[in-house]
Every structure is written in structure tokens, then in C-alpha cells.
Enzyme design. Structure first.
Site, PDB file in Angstrom:
ATOM      1  N   ASN A 132       0.781  -0.887  -0.006  1.00  0.00           N
ATOM      2  CA  ASN A 132       0.020  -0.082  -0.012  1.00  0.00           C
ATOM      3  C   ASN A 132       0.818   1.233  -0.073  1.00  0.00           C
ATOM      4  O   ASN A 132       0.262   2.236  -0.207  1.00  0.00           O
ATOM      5  CB  ASN A 132      -0.913   0.086   1.210  1.00  0.00           C
ATOM      6  N   GLU A 229       4.613  -3.567  12.276  1.00  0.00           N
ATOM      7  CA  GLU A 229       3.552  -2.707  12.274  1.00  0.00           C
ATOM      8  C   GLU A 229       2.415  -3.342  11.553  1.00  0.00           C
ATOM      9  O   GLU A 229       2.322  -3.888  10.373  1.00  0.00           O
ATOM     10  CB  GLU A 229       4.179  -1.495  11.381  1.00  0.00           C
ATOM     11  N   CYS A 263      -2.776   1.794   6.858  1.00  0.00           N
ATOM     12  CA  CYS A 263      -2.999   1.211   7.968  1.00  0.00           C
ATOM     13  C   CYS A 263      -3.652   2.249   9.084  1.00  0.00           C
ATOM     14  O   CYS A 263      -4.161   2.046   9.817  1.00  0.00           O
ATOM     15  CB  CYS A 263      -1.787   0.472   8.586  1.00  0.00           C
ATOM     16  N   GLU A 443       9.177   2.668  14.448  1.00  0.00           N
ATOM     17  CA  GLU A 443       9.953   2.912  13.211  1.00  0.00           C
ATOM     18  C   GLU A 443       9.903   4.332  13.246  1.00  0.00           C
ATOM     19  O   GLU A 443       9.567   5.241  13.858  1.00  0.00           O
ATOM     20  CB  GLU A 443       8.862   2.485  12.040  1.00  0.00           C
TER      21      GLU A 443
HETATM   22  C1  UN1 Z   1       0.722   7.087   6.632  1.00  0.00           C
HETATM   23  O1  UN1 Z   1      -0.310   7.201   7.534  1.00  0.00           O
HETATM   24  O2  UN1 Z   1       0.904   8.026   6.023  1.00  0.00           O
HETATM   25  O3  UN1 Z   1       0.862   0.548   6.072  1.00  0.00           O
HETATM   26  C2  UN1 Z   1       1.531   6.243   6.586  1.00  0.00           C
HETATM   27  C3  UN1 Z   1       0.511   1.652   6.388  1.00  0.00           C
HETATM   28  C4  UN1 Z   1       1.303   2.461   7.202  1.00  0.00           C
HETATM   29  C5  UN1 Z   1       1.692   3.654   6.862  1.00  0.00           C
HETATM   30  C6  UN1 Z   1       0.835   4.904   6.876  1.00  0.00           C
HETATM   31  N1  UN1 Z   1       2.438   1.528   7.980  1.00  0.00           N
HETATM   32  O4  UN1 Z   1      -0.569   2.302   6.120  1.00  0.00           O
END
Ligand code: UN1
Length: 465
Positions: A132, A229, A263, A443
Site C-alpha cells: 500500500n 507494524e 493502516c 519505526e
Molecule cells: C501514513 O499514514 O501516511 O501501512 C503512513 C500503512 C502504514 C503507513 C501509514 N504503515 O499504511
């Protein structure tokens, strides 16, 4: 051979890739072990120079990389470009960290003795990244891993590996030595071979809870480090004093940006009863302005999902909510016409949502937002905390007391006040609590180096007492 279809029109082939076997993974780990020897001895400022040069290449190549990401993953080309520049910014931040390899120094307890600390790389580390954010997430794992002096075996998602390959190409063109980054593309057998390889000292994973939990078990069983994550079901609380139009804009951008495939996307809007109807109306008005369409069309706001399988899962979750009594006040289905050939789902606002619906209890990775009324700030916090997750959360209010009550009590690794739930600055730590956290390691920011290095304390007796 891996064949990927354009999510905006699955009749078109977007890209093809060679895939790897478990034996290829073992060979990649072997080469990385050699790379780790060399890179670990390279001084931090020289590592930094490579990261800076790679960042400059990404900036130069941003338009071409963005178009490829959009064709393969589907997101808006403007977002793909911004993501590529974000990857460059992440490389630059960690280049700075590699220039500042500072530790502590001081008197030891014994006379004539100096004590100091330094950070040492772990050796070979593995990175498993999702589709993503196909270039930004590989960057925010690779940059600290390389800044700390590790060699890396990177396994990007088979749904969109192109961004990771573009990032690695930039690093190699910037002078990264052979063997310091290896890429392996493949499914579960490739992933488990990587997780089980004894040379892999640490594995950093971003993705679903189901896969993350399984990988953690394998990696920790052999005593290696794990960073995860995982999912989120991020709440946006709206208190009664909020301006409904402003709150709606925050909710809609958080819920439907990148078609909800973050996420950190806003999944639940929890609103004080007095503002429930005005907020719903404002959200519907805001969604009405959004155009669903291909990511390469500059007029589109909501791109397709990554593929037809993702589309089916999201439509199924919407059906389940509608069957359980929710009402779709916007969207609720896939679009008709030309867009039928793509993996589109219209931005969906579900009123009358409640527990027992997948969209409320779990993570549904798409453009679906449940709206739930509550009696007051305490009930809002209770509802917001009522999922196994704890990644991001937000509150819209000008009431200082309510805002801080929320910040104090919300179970979330990242909290926003008067801002959408997504978004993360490269210089600040990123990560969740509860089911969103695969480990305690953060992270991004300076915190990222902790996972990818270990501290060594050195005592030197330089004079006899
Ligand atoms: C964001 O909010 O711009 O996998 C980053 C994901 C998260 C990153 C979000 N680890 O969507």
C-alpha cells in the site's frame, strides 16, 4: 513469473516480474552476509553519502516511478509522486543519523579508565513490506537499516513490488556496494525461508495481523529480533463543539484517501449525539464532491483498490454491515459503467453502525467509514478503545479539556488533535500499541535505529593508577 494487472482496468497487464525460490533466498542471505562485513566497516559518514545520493536520484526519477506505482498499485499518481519524495526525505533523515553516530563517553569507576558507548549493526536484517506504500515503507525500513550498517534482504509484497525495486535501483546507482541489499520476490515459501535463515538477525514486518503474528512466532522462536507494524481500526472522535463541515473534511480525507488503503486510515467516526445528524450530512456533502476513477486521471480523488480480491473483501464487509442494520448514506457498492473493469469501491459512509459489524470490530482495508453516535467524551473514548488495535487516533474539538482527556486515555501509538488519523513525519516515531504493535520497537525518527543496531559499552584502561 508474476503477472500484475492494472487495478483501474484489470484487462490490462501492468507489470511482470521474475520470482524467486527458497534456494534463491538462501543464496541472497549468503551474499548479504558478505555485504554486511563490508558495509558494517564502512564509516557512518560514507554510508550517509550513499543515502543522500540515492535520495537525489529518487527526486529526479519521481515522475517515472510514480507512473509505474500507479499502474501497478492503483493509487493517485499525485500520491505516488508524493510518496516517492517522502521516500527520498526518509533516506535523507537517516543519512543525517549515519553522520551522527554519537554515543556517550565518561569516566569509568576505576581510575585511568575511559568508558564509552557505540552502536553496532546487527549484520543481516530482513524487511518484509506491504503493497500500500510500495516505496515509502521499504524506504523507512531500508534507510535506518543501512544507516546503522546492516546488509538487507528485502521481500516486497507480490501485489506491488515495483516501488521497492525502484528504491533499490536508486541505492545501487548511488554506489551501494554489491550484496548490501538483496531483493527476493515470492510468496509464503520465500517468506518462511527468509524468516528461518539463521543469518537473519532481525526481521521488520509491515502487514496484516494474521501474517505478522505467524512471522513473529518463527523469528522469535530462534531468538532473532522482530519488529511489526500490524493492522489498525483508527477512530476519529468528534465532540459536540466541533464545526461539522471541518470535522467532515477531516473524516473524509482520513477515510477515503488512497481508497482507505492505509493502516492509519479513519475507519470509525465516533461523534457526540448532538452533532450526529449535522456531521453525517456534512460527510455526505463532502463525499459527493469526490470523483472515483483511475489513479492516472488527474481528476480522480478515490482510486481503485489494489486488486479484485481486495474489492470482493471490502464489498463483503459492506454487505455484512448492511445485513446487520447499517445504512449506506454514501456509496455502499462498486461503481457501474467503465469502472466495472477496475477494482473500485465507491467511498462508503455507514450510519447506524455498531459492534458485531466487521467494519466496526476489525480492520476492513478499503473506503468504508462507520459513523457511531455516543453520549459524551468518556463514552467516545471507551468506544474508541473497544477494538484489539491501537495504531492512530484523532479528536476534533476546540475543548482543551476534552482533547487532553482523549490524549491521556486513548490506546494509540499516534494521536492527532484536529487532524486526520493518517500521516507520519519521517523525523517522528511511528508505531502502535495493543494488537497494532508487533513489538515495542518504533519505526521512523531516531527511534528507528534502536531496532537495527545494538549498543556496546567499551571500557579502556589508559593509565595505571
Ligand atoms: C501514513 O499514514 O501516511 O501501512 C503512513 C500503512 C502504514 C503507513 C501509514 N504503515 O499504511
Amino acid at each position: 513469473m508474476l503477472t500484475l494487472h492494472d487495478p483501474a482496468d484489470v484487462r490490462q497487464i501492468a507489470a511482470t516480474y521474475e520470482t524467486h525460490t527458497p534456494a534463491d533466498v538462501t543464496a541472497a542471505c549468503e551474499r548479504a552476509a558478505g555485504g554486511a562485513e563490508l558495509w558494517g566497516r564502512t564509516p557512518g559518514p560514507r554510508r550517509a553519502a550513499v543515502l543522500h545520493a540515492a535520495a537525489a536520484l529518487l527526486e529526479q526519477r519521481a515522475d517515472a516511478i510514480a507512473a509505474d506505482i500507479t499502474r501497478e498499485e492503483g493509487k493517485l499518481v499525485a500520491d505516488a509522486r508524493a510518496e516517492t519524495l517522502r521516500a527520498a526525505a526518509v533516506l535523507r533523515f537517516h543519512a543525517g543519523e549515519a553522520e551522527r553516530t554519537h554515543g556517550e563517553a565518561g569516566d569509568a569507576g576505576d581510575p585511568g579508565t575511559l568508558a564509552y558507548t557505540r552502536r553496532r549493526p546487527l549484520g543481516v536484517v530482513a524487511l518484509v513490506t506491504p503493497w500500500n506504500f510500495p516505496i515509502a515503507i521499504p524506504a523507512w525500513k531500508l534507510a535506518p537499516a543501512l544507516a546503522a550498517g546492516n546488509a538487507v534482504v528485502l521481500k516486497p509484497s507480490t501485489r506491488a513490488p515495483g516501488g521497492a525495486l525502484a528504491l533499490v535501483a536508486a541505492l545501487r546507482d548511488a554506489g551501494l556496494p554489491e550484496g548490501v541489499v538483496e531483493v527476493v520476490i515470492g510468496g509464503a515459501d520465500v517468506g518462511t525461508t527468509l524468516a528461518d535463515d539463521a543469518r537473519v538477525a532481525a526481521l521488520s514486518f509491515t502487514g496484516s495481523n494474521a501474517v505478522g503474528d505467524a512471522v513473529r512466532e518463527r523469528v522469535q522462536a530462534r531468538g532473532a529480533r522482530f519488529q511489526g507494524e500490524l493492522g489498525g481500526n483508527n477512530p476519529l472522535v468528534v465532540l459536540a463543539d466541533a464545526d461539522p463541515a471541518r470535522a467532515a473534511a477531516i473524516a473524509v480525507s482520513g477515510a477515503f484517501g488512497a481508497a482507505g488503503q492505509k493502516c492509519t486510515a479513519t475507519r470509525r467516526v465516533i461523534v457526540e449525539q448532538r452533532l450526529y445528524e449535522p456531521l453525517l450530512a456534512a460527510m455526505v456533502a463532502e463525499v459527493d464532491r469526490l470523483k472515483t476513477g483511475p489513479g492516472l486521471d488527474a481528476a480522480s480523488h478515490v482510486p481503485p483498490l489494489v486488486d479484485k480480491e481486495a474489492q470482493s473483501e471490502v464489498l463483503e464487509a459492506i454487505e455484512q454491515a448492511l445485513g446487520a442494520g447499517a445504512e449506506a448514506v454514501a456509496g455502499g457498492r462498486a461503481p457501474d459503467g467503465e469502472l466495472q473493469h477496475g477494482a473500485f469501491v465507491l467511498p462508503t459512509v455507514l450510519a447506524q453502525a455498531g459492534p458485531g459489524m466487521t467494519v466496526v470490530d476489525d480492520e476492513v482495508f478499503g473506503p468504508v467509514c462507520a459513523v457511531l453516535p455516543v453520549g459524551g467524551v468518556d463514552e467516545a473514548i471507551e468506544q474508541a478503545n473497544a477494538t484489539p488495535y491501537g495504531l492512530s487516533a484523532s479528536i476534533v474539538t476546540n475543548d482543551l479539556r476534552g482533547a487532553f482527556r482523549f490524549v491521556e486515555r486513548i490506546d494509540a501509538g499516534m494521536v492527532h488533535v484536529n487532524r486526520p488519523t493518517p500521516g507520519a513525519d519521517p523525523h517522528m516515531p511511528f508505531g502502535g500499541v495493543k494488537g497494532s504493535a508487533g513489538s515495542g520497537y518504533r519505526e521512523q525518527g531516531r527511534a528507528a535505529l534502536e531496532f537495527f543496531s545494538q549498543s556496546q559499552t567499551v571500557y579502556v584502561q589508559h593509565d595505571l593508577p
